[in-house]
Design a protein around this motif. Structure first.
Motif, PDB file in Angstrom:
ATOM      1  N   ILE A 131       0.813  -1.224   0.000  1.00  0.00           N
ATOM      2  CA  ILE A 131       0.000   0.000   0.000  1.00  0.00           C
ATOM      3  C   ILE A 131       0.843   1.269   0.000  1.00  0.00           C
ATOM      4  N   LEU A 132       2.045   1.182   0.597  1.00  0.00           N
ATOM      5  CA  LEU A 132       2.910   2.363   0.674  1.00  0.00           C
ATOM      6  C   LEU A 132       3.256   2.894  -0.721  1.00  0.00           C
ATOM      7  N   HIS A 166      -4.865   1.354  -3.886  1.00  0.00           N
ATOM      8  CA  HIS A 166      -4.497   1.639  -2.500  1.00  0.00           C
ATOM      9  C   HIS A 166      -5.712   1.544  -1.583  1.00  0.00           C
ATOM     10  N   ARG A 198      -5.942  -1.027   1.410  1.00  0.00           N
ATOM     11  CA  ARG A 198      -5.867  -0.425   2.746  1.00  0.00           C
ATOM     12  C   ARG A 198      -7.108  -0.804   3.553  1.00  0.00           C
ATOM     13  N   LEU A 246       6.155  -5.277   4.079  1.00  0.00           N
ATOM     14  CA  LEU A 246       6.051  -3.851   4.421  1.00  0.00           C
ATOM     15  C   LEU A 246       6.042  -3.649   5.940  1.00  0.00           C
ATOM     16  N   GLY A 277       7.870  -0.983  10.130  1.00  0.00           N
ATOM     17  CA  GLY A 277       7.515  -0.939  11.544  1.00  0.00           C
ATOM     18  C   GLY A 277       8.662  -1.106  12.518  1.00  0.00           C
ATOM     19  N   THR A 314      11.735   2.064  12.506  1.00  0.00           N
ATOM     20  CA  THR A 314      11.077   3.317  12.884  1.00  0.00           C
ATOM     21  C   THR A 314      10.788   3.354  14.391  1.00  0.00           C
ATOM     22  N   THR A 346       9.995  11.696   3.040  1.00  0.00           N
ATOM     23  CA  THR A 346       9.427  10.713   2.135  1.00  0.00           C
ATOM     24  C   THR A 346       9.487  11.306   0.729  1.00  0.00           C
ATOM     25  N   ARG A 390       7.642  11.683  -3.411  1.00  0.00           N
ATOM     26  CA  ARG A 390       6.514  11.522  -4.310  1.00  0.00           C
ATOM     27  C   ARG A 390       6.996  11.761  -5.738  1.00  0.00           C
ATOM     28  N   ALA A 438       4.963  13.419  11.664  1.00  0.00           N
ATOM     29  CA  ALA A 438       5.959  12.336  11.760  1.00  0.00           C
ATOM     30  C   ALA A 438       5.422  11.014  11.224  1.00  0.00           C
ATOM     31  N   HIS A 476      -1.890   7.957   2.967  1.00  0.00           N
ATOM     32  CA  HIS A 476      -0.832   7.021   3.382  1.00  0.00           C
ATOM     33  C   HIS A 476      -0.456   7.191   4.853  1.00  0.00           C
ATOM     34  N   CYS A 479       0.441   6.728   8.433  1.00  0.00           N
ATOM     35  CA  CYS A 479       0.970   5.460   8.971  1.00  0.00           C
ATOM     36  C   CYS A 479      -0.113   4.576   9.587  1.00  0.00           C
ATOM     37  N   GLY A 509       0.507   1.883  11.125  1.00  0.00           N
ATOM     38  CA  GLY A 509       1.017   1.303  12.367  1.00  0.00           C
ATOM     39  C   GLY A 509       1.162   2.318  13.498  1.00  0.00           C
TER      40      GLY A 509
HETATM   41  C1  HEM Z   1       3.331   4.608   6.487  1.00  0.00           C
HETATM   42  C2  HEM Z   1       6.175   6.634   9.863  1.00  0.00           C
HETATM   43  C3  HEM Z   1       5.714   2.688  12.669  1.00  0.00           C
HETATM   44  C4  HEM Z   1       3.245   0.520   9.142  1.00  0.00           C
HETATM   45  C5  HEM Z   1       4.123   5.496   7.180  1.00  0.00           C
HETATM   46  C6  HEM Z   1       4.448   6.833   6.725  1.00  0.00           C
HETATM   47  C7  HEM Z   1       5.253   7.384   7.667  1.00  0.00           C
HETATM   48  C8  HEM Z   1       5.439   6.420   8.716  1.00  0.00           C
HETATM   49  C9  HEM Z   1       5.874   8.783   7.633  1.00  0.00           C
HETATM   50  C10 HEM Z   1       3.944   7.509   5.447  1.00  0.00           C
HETATM   51  C11 HEM Z   1       4.939   7.434   4.325  1.00  0.00           C
HETATM   52  C12 HEM Z   1       4.484   8.157   3.088  1.00  0.00           C
HETATM   53  O1  HEM Z   1       3.406   8.776   3.049  1.00  0.00           O
HETATM   54  O2  HEM Z   1       5.232   8.113   2.096  1.00  0.00           O
HETATM   55  C13 HEM Z   1       6.277   5.746  10.922  1.00  0.00           C
HETATM   56  C14 HEM Z   1       6.939   6.039  12.184  1.00  0.00           C
HETATM   57  C15 HEM Z   1       6.811   4.927  12.976  1.00  0.00           C
HETATM   58  C16 HEM Z   1       6.062   3.938  12.206  1.00  0.00           C
HETATM   59  C17 HEM Z   1       7.622   7.358  12.532  1.00  0.00           C
HETATM   60  C18 HEM Z   1       7.288   4.674  14.379  1.00  0.00           C
HETATM   61  C19 HEM Z   1       7.519   5.592  15.251  1.00  0.00           C
HETATM   62  C20 HEM Z   1       4.991   1.763  11.976  1.00  0.00           C
HETATM   63  C21 HEM Z   1       4.607   0.463  12.470  1.00  0.00           C
HETATM   64  C22 HEM Z   1       3.946  -0.160  11.450  1.00  0.00           C
HETATM   65  C23 HEM Z   1       3.873   0.767  10.337  1.00  0.00           C
HETATM   66  C24 HEM Z   1       4.906  -0.068  13.873  1.00  0.00           C
HETATM   67  C25 HEM Z   1       3.315  -1.522  11.405  1.00  0.00           C
HETATM   68  C26 HEM Z   1       3.630  -2.535  12.129  1.00  0.00           C
HETATM   69  C27 HEM Z   1       3.048   1.447   8.140  1.00  0.00           C
HETATM   70  C28 HEM Z   1       2.311   1.166   6.924  1.00  0.00           C
HETATM   71  C29 HEM Z   1       2.347   2.332   6.153  1.00  0.00           C
HETATM   72  C30 HEM Z   1       3.105   3.314   6.912  1.00  0.00           C
HETATM   73  C31 HEM Z   1       1.611  -0.148   6.574  1.00  0.00           C
HETATM   74  C32 HEM Z   1       1.735   2.541   4.768  1.00  0.00           C
HETATM   75  C33 HEM Z   1       0.356   3.150   4.867  1.00  0.00           C
HETATM   76  C34 HEM Z   1      -0.217   3.462   3.498  1.00  0.00           C
HETATM   77  O3  HEM Z   1       0.528   3.608   2.533  1.00  0.00           O
HETATM   78  O4  HEM Z   1      -1.463   3.568   3.409  1.00  0.00           O
HETATM   79  N1  HEM Z   1       4.732   5.280   8.405  1.00  0.00           N
HETATM   80  N2  HEM Z   1       5.773   4.479  10.972  1.00  0.00           N
HETATM   81  N3  HEM Z   1       4.527   1.917  10.691  1.00  0.00           N
HETATM   82  N4  HEM Z   1       3.515   2.747   8.104  1.00  0.00           N
HETATM   83 FE1  HEM Z   1       4.552   3.622   9.572  1.00  0.00          FE
END
Ligand code: HEM
Length: 381
Positions: free
Chosen positions: A72-73, A80, A84, A216, A221, A224, A270, A272, A322, A328, A330, A332
């Motif tokens: 999905i990212l 998407h 999602r 992903l 996850g 980060t 990030t 685009r 953040a 998109h 996050c 998680g």
């Molecule tokens: C998307 C940050 C933890 C799963 C994102 C995005 C950011 C981000 C900035 C968007 C990226 C974009 O728009 O290009 C973070 C930060 C985390 C964290 C700072 C921890 C402090 C996690 C965890 C998981 C996770 C723990 C899952 C176990 C995802 C997923 C997306 C995502 C699946 C894609 C969502 C989409 O595209 O619809 N994250 N993340 N993240 N993150 Fe996280």
């Protein structure tokens, strides 16, 4: 682009760019630094695409698509939206909250290992293993595969945004494919089983989609969340009294974590891809342009956050980016917040104070996208 002093501390460079070159073009690359531009770009998926696989050489693309579907990212609507909706089933607030006892158990088991020691590397002891153990548990992967998982996750993060580690993708795809076969025979209540069962409007996830999503989760996850926790320890250490205050007022922990996310963002930027003509402020953009979206700079934007360069542990209004913004955002985030809260709660129950003894840029993760520490020696009392 040459980024002066970036490896030491990027914050000064962001500040300078916000004031002198808030939208900066170098050939096809456009760099953006202000909160209003960052959120406008992330909110406009029609102009600013995430479909980076579209850029790949056709043969490589074909090979990769066979292993796993784009996650999905790196998808735009309508794909998407469909995916999602399906995977969100596994990330409802209730589902995430149900992991709290397990996260607390894992945190305490890790802290027991260093119990009684006055100095230790908190990344090795806690912040590195915690998210991998948690996601393995959630996915239903045995603990014994943790080291392999961490290695895969590190490999994925290393190439994040710049390319593909084909060997890692292949190994992981094989591994998850085996796990899916096992679960299909006996569905359980782990995430893989949930994804096999998930259905929206009669649509199921394919094997490649489940594999793509599992990969992903590891890539997005683990590092980060590790970084969020190590950044929290560094930031609290730089602001003496923070740890003690959180120990006395544990209800402040979630607010403090949000401020760490804003002040030292684990994901600095990030990207685009422009797919139709548009504008960012006064700058015209056109198909083929890349946008480098500096989340960390937006989070320090003085037009949005009063005293933006200061860490204010009980900051009230905090609409940081953040975790991204828009479609998109996050998925998680609730899990990362939960892990960080539980870790801080348990640390403040066990210790009077925890302070980083030696903080050096040399010990930071070697990345322009991520901000965090590979090792962090702390003194615990
Ligand atoms: C998307 C940050 C933890 C799963 C994102 C995005 C950011 C981000 C900035 C968007 C990226 C974009 O728009 O290009 C973070 C930060 C985390 C964290 C700072 C921890 C402090 C996690 C965890 C998981 C996770 C723990 C899952 C176990 C995802 C997923 C997306 C995502 C699946 C894609 C969502 C989409 O595209 O619809 N994250 N993340 N993240 N993150 Fe996280």
């Amino acid at each position: 682009m040459e980024i002066p002093g970036y490896r030491e501390e990027p914050f000064e460079w962001y500040r300078k760019m916000r004031s002198e070159n808030p939208v900066y073009r170098e050939d096809n690359n456009v760099y953006i630094f202000k909160y209003r531009d960052v959120t406008a770009v992330l909110d406009d998926y029609r102009t600013f695409s995430s479909q980076f696989r579209d850029l790949m050489a056709p043969e490589m693309r074909r090979q990769l698509d066979e292993l796993s579907s784009p996650s999905i990212l790196i998808l735009d609507p309508p794909k998407h939206t469909k995916l999602r909706n399906l995977v969100s089933r596994a990330f409802t607030p209730m589902k995430i909250a149900s992991y709290e006892p397990e996260i607390r158990k894992i945190t305490n088991a890790l802290l027991d290992v260093v119990d009684g020691r006055s100095t230790f590397d908190i990344v090795k002891a806690l912040t590195y293993p915690l998210p991998v153990l948690v996601i393995s548990k959630i996915l239903g992967v045995p603990d014994r595969d943790m080291e392999k998982f961490k290695e895969w996750s590190d490999n994925l993060v290393r190439v994040l945004g710049f390319g593909v580690d084909m060997d890692t993708e292949r190994e992981m795809a094989q591994y998850f494919s085996g796990l899916i076969d096992e679960r299909k025979h006996s569905l359980s209540d782990d995430l893989i089983s949930l994804l096999i069962r998930a259905e929206v409007d009669g649509e199921h996830l394919t094997r490649q989609e489940i594999i793509g999503f599992s990969i992903l989760l590891l890539a997005a996850g683990n590092e980060t969340t590790t970084n969020l926790l190590s950044n929290a320890i560094v930031t609290f250490s730089e602001h003496p009294g923070s740890f003690e205050r959180l120990r006395e007022e544990r209800s402040l922990i979630p607010t403090a974590i949000e401020e760490v996310l804003r002040y030292r963002s684990p994901v600095q930027s990030t990207r685009r891809l422009v797919k139709r003509e548009g504008r960012i402020g006064d700058m015209k953009v056109e198909p083929g342009d890349f946008i480098f979206v500096y989340l960390q700079s937006a989070n320090r934007d003085e037009d949005v956050f009063p005293n933006s360069e200061e860490f204010i542990i009980d900051r009230k209004e905090n609409r940081h980016v953040a975790f991204g913004e828009g479609i998109h955002f996050c998925l998680g985030a609730p899990l990362a917040r939960l892990e960080a809260r539980v870790a801080m709660e348990e640390l403040t129950k066990r210790y009077g104070d925890i302070r980083a003894v030696h903080v050096s840029p040399e010990d930071r993760v070697d990345s322009f996208i991520m901000y965090g520490y590979r090792r962090l020696e702390v003194q615990a009392s």
